[in-house]
Design an enzyme around this catalytic site. Structure first.
Site, PDB file in Angstrom:
ATOM      1  N   GLY A 233     -14.008   4.544 -13.028  1.00 47.96           N
ATOM      2  CA  GLY A 233     -13.620   3.173 -12.714  1.00 47.96           C
ATOM      3  C   GLY A 233     -12.622   3.122 -11.585  1.00 47.96           C
ATOM      4  N   PRO A 235      -9.341   2.469  -9.261  1.00 43.84           N
ATOM      5  CG  PRO A 235      -8.472   3.258  -7.249  1.00 43.84           C
ATOM      6  CD  PRO A 235      -9.660   2.583  -7.832  1.00 43.84           C
ATOM      7  CB  THR A 240      -3.785   6.891 -17.111  1.00 45.94           C
ATOM      8  OG1 THR A 240      -4.279   7.264 -15.835  1.00 45.94           O
ATOM      9  CG2 THR A 240      -2.794   7.910 -17.604  1.00 45.94           C
ATOM     10  CG  HIS A 454     -23.498 -16.898  -0.001  1.00 46.53           C
ATOM     11  ND1 HIS A 454     -23.668 -16.886   1.358  1.00 46.53           N
ATOM     12  CD2 HIS A 454     -24.136 -15.799  -0.475  1.00 46.53           C
ATOM     13  CE1 HIS A 454     -24.382 -15.818   1.691  1.00 46.53           C
ATOM     14  NE2 HIS A 454     -24.675 -15.139   0.593  1.00 46.53           N
ATOM     15  CD  GLU A 455     -23.477 -14.093  -4.034  1.00 50.05           C
ATOM     16  OE1 GLU A 455     -24.647 -13.822  -4.378  1.00 50.05           O
ATOM     17  OE2 GLU A 455     -22.932 -13.565  -3.046  1.00 50.05           O
ATOM     18  CG  ASP A 532     -27.466 -12.682   2.379  1.00 49.02           C
ATOM     19  OD1 ASP A 532     -27.537 -11.689   1.639  1.00 49.02           O
ATOM     20  OD2 ASP A 532     -26.784 -13.691   2.133  1.00 49.02           O
TER      21      ASP A 532
HETATM   22  P1  ADP Z   1      -5.921   4.303 -13.859  1.00 46.71           P
HETATM   23  O1  ADP Z   1      -5.618   5.545 -14.624  1.00 46.71           O
HETATM   24  O2  ADP Z   1      -7.282   3.746 -14.139  1.00 46.71           O
HETATM   25  O3  ADP Z   1      -5.679   4.381 -12.391  1.00 46.71           O
HETATM   26  P2  ADP Z   1      -3.692   3.316 -15.338  1.00 46.71           P
HETATM   27  O4  ADP Z   1      -4.129   3.578 -16.717  1.00 46.71           O
HETATM   28  O5  ADP Z   1      -2.728   4.268 -14.744  1.00 46.71           O
HETATM   29  O6  ADP Z   1      -4.936   3.160 -14.382  1.00 46.71           O
HETATM   30  O7  ADP Z   1      -3.115   1.834 -15.274  1.00 46.71           O
HETATM   31  C1  ADP Z   1      -1.907   1.548 -14.681  1.00 46.71           C
HETATM   32  C2  ADP Z   1      -1.168   0.472 -15.448  1.00 46.71           C
HETATM   33  O8  ADP Z   1      -1.868  -0.766 -15.365  1.00 46.71           O
HETATM   34  C3  ADP Z   1      -1.072   0.742 -16.922  1.00 46.71           C
HETATM   35  O9  ADP Z   1       0.009   1.552 -17.208  1.00 46.71           O
HETATM   36  C4  ADP Z   1      -0.921  -0.643 -17.499  1.00 46.71           C
HETATM   37  O10 ADP Z   1       0.397  -1.075 -17.422  1.00 46.71           O
HETATM   38  C5  ADP Z   1      -1.746  -1.485 -16.572  1.00 46.71           C
HETATM   39  N1  ADP Z   1      -3.083  -1.724 -17.100  1.00 46.71           N
HETATM   40  C6  ADP Z   1      -4.254  -1.335 -16.549  1.00 46.71           C
HETATM   41  N2  ADP Z   1      -5.296  -1.749 -17.288  1.00 46.71           N
HETATM   42  C7  ADP Z   1      -4.783  -2.377 -18.353  1.00 46.71           C
HETATM   43  C8  ADP Z   1      -5.357  -3.014 -19.503  1.00 46.71           C
HETATM   44  N3  ADP Z   1      -6.689  -3.065 -19.690  1.00 46.71           N
HETATM   45  N4  ADP Z   1      -4.528  -3.560 -20.393  1.00 46.71           N
HETATM   46  C9  ADP Z   1      -3.188  -3.511 -20.228  1.00 46.71           C
HETATM   47  N5  ADP Z   1      -2.592  -2.936 -19.183  1.00 46.71           N
HETATM   48  C10 ADP Z   1      -3.361  -2.373 -18.244  1.00 46.71           C
HETATM   49 ZN    ZN Z   2     -25.771 -13.454   0.289  1.00 46.77          ZN
END
Ligand code: ADP
Ligand code: ZN
Length: 642
Positions: A233, A235, A240, A454-455, A532
């Site tokens: 997914g 960033p 994490t 558009h969509e 398009d």
């Molecule tokens: P990734 O590892 O996908 O880059 P992280 O897990 O490090 O993202 O997310 C960074 C921060 O964003 C988390 O510590 C949290 O505070 C916030 N966050 C991201 N997604 C969520 C979620 N679904 N619910 C709550 N907080 C989230």
């Molecule tokens: Zn289009």
């Protein structure tokens, strides 16, 4: 699909390379200082071209009227001697000058002479002696600096290294030891409750939690427990967080390391760290190893040529360790990446990272949930409208939303107010969402509206045309470089398309731009339709040049350079008149498609409005949401016979 230049946020965890940059610049600085001092020293010495003479010979020459010395300058333990005939300084170091030169044997020949003429001639024969406090202040400073600066640099460098080593030690690390951070069960426990939205990912991972909690249940049935889970997914989408929640739910230790940290390491260290990390995890089993940014070590082996040998060793070690798991080892490896396409296939084979969980950018209702999580423990004024904030932040990841909440709290604290009000929230949103770095991540209201129409245009034209595929899903969440997407699902695989299907495809591709024209006027043309239009031009050219589908050129084909039928040096195998005809046929197809789309959209304006509004509200519509809106759309007779 309107282009919206959505910039991908670069990975936020780049600090390890910051550290190595610092070390690198330290070394560089050190080398420069050493080199510079060497050069300086060289010139300093060379320019003086010193001649060293023994002190006794200086004294005896000074006592001799023909000794040829005009002046002696004494400075510290250095003598500067100026000769009579040429200005030729000569120095002699006095190792231990135990007093003045007179005490060393110099005689003052002119002291008894009273006659002024005789005195002058005496003085011209013998050198004048001059004592100076310190001859060359800058020279001394320079000499001192020459010694001190490199030493200082070395000391600073080593103290930096020591500090680094110390912080490493605090995390149980040495060279070759795993740099993994351990979040034991005692550390702040994160559970699925802390992860908002992402229900399907949570469901998939719930299974892993169960494996960790009740391994016996699976063992007795002879089920193979998965070893690796790949979280894919964008960033900041919470990969994490999700992995930590799995550890928290199962209440097992969590070892985390980032792939980019391996890239830092000296040759051979990466692999030994992997070994160490797995050993630790096994000792603490059941446990979770989390490898963030695994693409940093596990890129396709051919993708970088032979450059990544160290990475390859690290990757191989990861694979070896995973292959060595037995069913009872109780260690599950969770890896995260935002570049699944870049991963080495070996990693995805059965028994390795064979479970894939997609962590997507949150949709509107999920964004609201995430915002609620992050505003939960912050005193918030009544005027803060999280729902409208969720609506405005299409395309933002969870990390962005967490950031908005944090920035708003900081702004409120800075102002010294007790509650976060809508003003701080809006400021924070603007800073983070439309701030300079991620300007295009979020569309403004007008752009969203254009994208929605558009969509909706694509979807309606595609829906009413009899030979077009059914509309599967429409979204105005920006993805990659596009502002929105309308998916059509081909009902079955077909090898041939007939002319009607192709014409329907042309019309629905035109539907996007034409919807913008119908709603906002012809002068409000946007840059959102370029892909398009490219599509339309490719298909219509193919129809005329290769498929013999022109009106006046039916069943004639006109192979061109691109299709390789004739060489670039030969003339076109048809006349100029035919070339014009071809251009005209291609143009007709495109114009016809635009006209059809316009007829359809004008006669279905109500449906167009309804669909666009639904998109503005929900952003993504699936088949079941589309059905009730699209079912009142009709195909006018004038758009039928093409
Ligand atoms: P990734 O590892 O996908 O880059 P992280 O897990 O490090 O993202 O997310 C960074 C921060 O964003 C988390 O510590 C949290 O505070 C916030 N966050 C991201 N997604 C969520 C979620 N679904 N619910 C709550 N907080 C989230
Ligand atoms: Zn289009």
């Amino acid at each position: 699909m309107p282009k919206n230049n959505v910039s991908q946020k670069s990975s936020k965890k780049s600090s390890p390379s910051g550290v190595s940059n610092f070390i690198r610049s330290c070394i560089f600085f050190l080398l420069v200082v050493l080199f510079a001092s060497y050069i300086f020293n060289f010139y300093h010495t060379a320019s003086h071209a010193l001649e060293t003479v023994p002190l006794s010979s200086v004294i005896s020459r000074a006592n001799d009227p023909n000794g040829n010395i005009s002046k002696i300058t004494v400075s510290g333990n250095e003598l500067k001697i100026t000769l009579k005939d040429k200005d030729y300084p000569t120095e002699k170091s006095l190792k231990d000058p135990s007093g003045t030169l007179y005490e060393q044997g110099l005689v003052d020949h002119c002291s008894d002479i009273t006659n002024s003429e005789a005195l002058a001639s005496c003085k011209s024969s013998y050198p004048t002696i001059e004592y100076v406090e310190s001859a060359d202040v800058w020279g001394i400073i320079f000499d001192v600096a020459l010694i001190v600066v490199p030493i200082l640099a070395i000391v600073l460098f080593f103290s930096y290294m020591m500090r680094q080593a110390q912080t490493m030690n605090n995390q149980n690390i040495g060279f070759g030891k795993s740099k993994a951070r351990l979040y034991g069960p005692d550390k702040k426990r994160i559970t699925f409750k802390d992860v908002a939205g992402n229900e399907s990912a949570k469901q998939d991972l719930q299974e892993i939690v169960d494996f960790l909690k009740h391994p016996k249940k699976y063992e007795t049935l002879g089920a193979k427990i998965p070893r690796g889970v790949l979280l894919a997914g964008d960033p900041g989408t919470g990969k994490t967080l999700m992995a930590r929640a799995v550890a928290g739910e199962a209440n097992v230790p969590f070892f985390s390391i980032s792939g980019s940290e391996f890239a830092e390491m000296f040759v051979g260290v990466g692999a030994s760290r992997v070994r160490d990390l797995f050993q630790k995890a096994k000792k603490n089993a059941p446990s979770i190893i989390f490898i963030d940014e695994i693409d940093a070590v596990a890129h396709k082996r051919d993708a970088r040529g032979g450059a990544g040998r160290e990475d390859e060793q690290t990757l191989n070690q990861i694979l070896v360790e995973m292959d060595g798991f037995d069913n009872e080892s109780g260690v599950i490896v969770i890896a995260a990446t935002n570049r699944v396409d870049m991963l080495d296939k070996a990693l995805l084979r059965p028994g390795r990272f064979d479970r894939h969980v997609n962590v997507t950018l949150p949709e509107r209702k999920d964004r609201l949930e995430i915002l609620k999580v992050h505003f939960k423990n912050k005193p918030t004024a009544k005027d803060v409208d999280l729902d409208s904030l969720a609506a405005k932040t299409a395309g933002s990841a969870g990390a962005d939303l967490a950031n908005i909440a944090n920035e708003a709290a900081i702004a409120a604290a800075r102002k010294g107010v007790k509650e976060i009000s809508n003003k701080e929230v809006t400021e924070a949103f603007e800073r983070i969402a439309i701030g300079p770095e991620r300007k295009s991540k979020v569309m403004n209201d007008h752009e969203r509206k254009i994208t929605a129409y558009h969509e909706a245009g694509h979807a309606i034209v595609g829906h009413v045309l009899p030979d077009s595929d059914p509309v599967h899903k429409v979204t105005i969440i920006p993805r990659g470089r596009t502002g929105g997407v309308t998916w059509f699902l081909p009902p079955e695989d077909r090898s041939y398309k007939n002319i009607y299907e192709l014409k329907d495809i042309l019309a629905r591709a035109m539907g996007g731009r034409i919807a913008e024209k119908v709603i906002f006027g012809a002068e409000a043309i946007t840059t959102g339709a370029s892909s398009d239009l490219k599509h339309v031009s490719e298909i219509s050219k193919e129809m005329i040049l290769e498929e013999g589908m022109g009106t006046k050129t039916r069943n004639l084909v006109f192979p061109d350079n691109a299709t390789g039928y004739y060489s670039i040096t030969t003339e076109k195998p048809y006349s100029e008149k035919t070339a014009e005809l071809i251009d005209e046929e291609v143009k007709n197809l495109a114009e016809e498609a635009a006209k059809r789309a316009e007829i359809i959209l004008k006669s279905n304006k109500k449906v167009l409005d309804a669909l666009a509004n639904a998109l503005l509200e929900k952003e993504t519509l699936e088949e079941k949401d589309l059905e009730p809106i699209l079912k009142s759309a009709t195909l006018p007779d004038s758009a039928k016979n093409y």
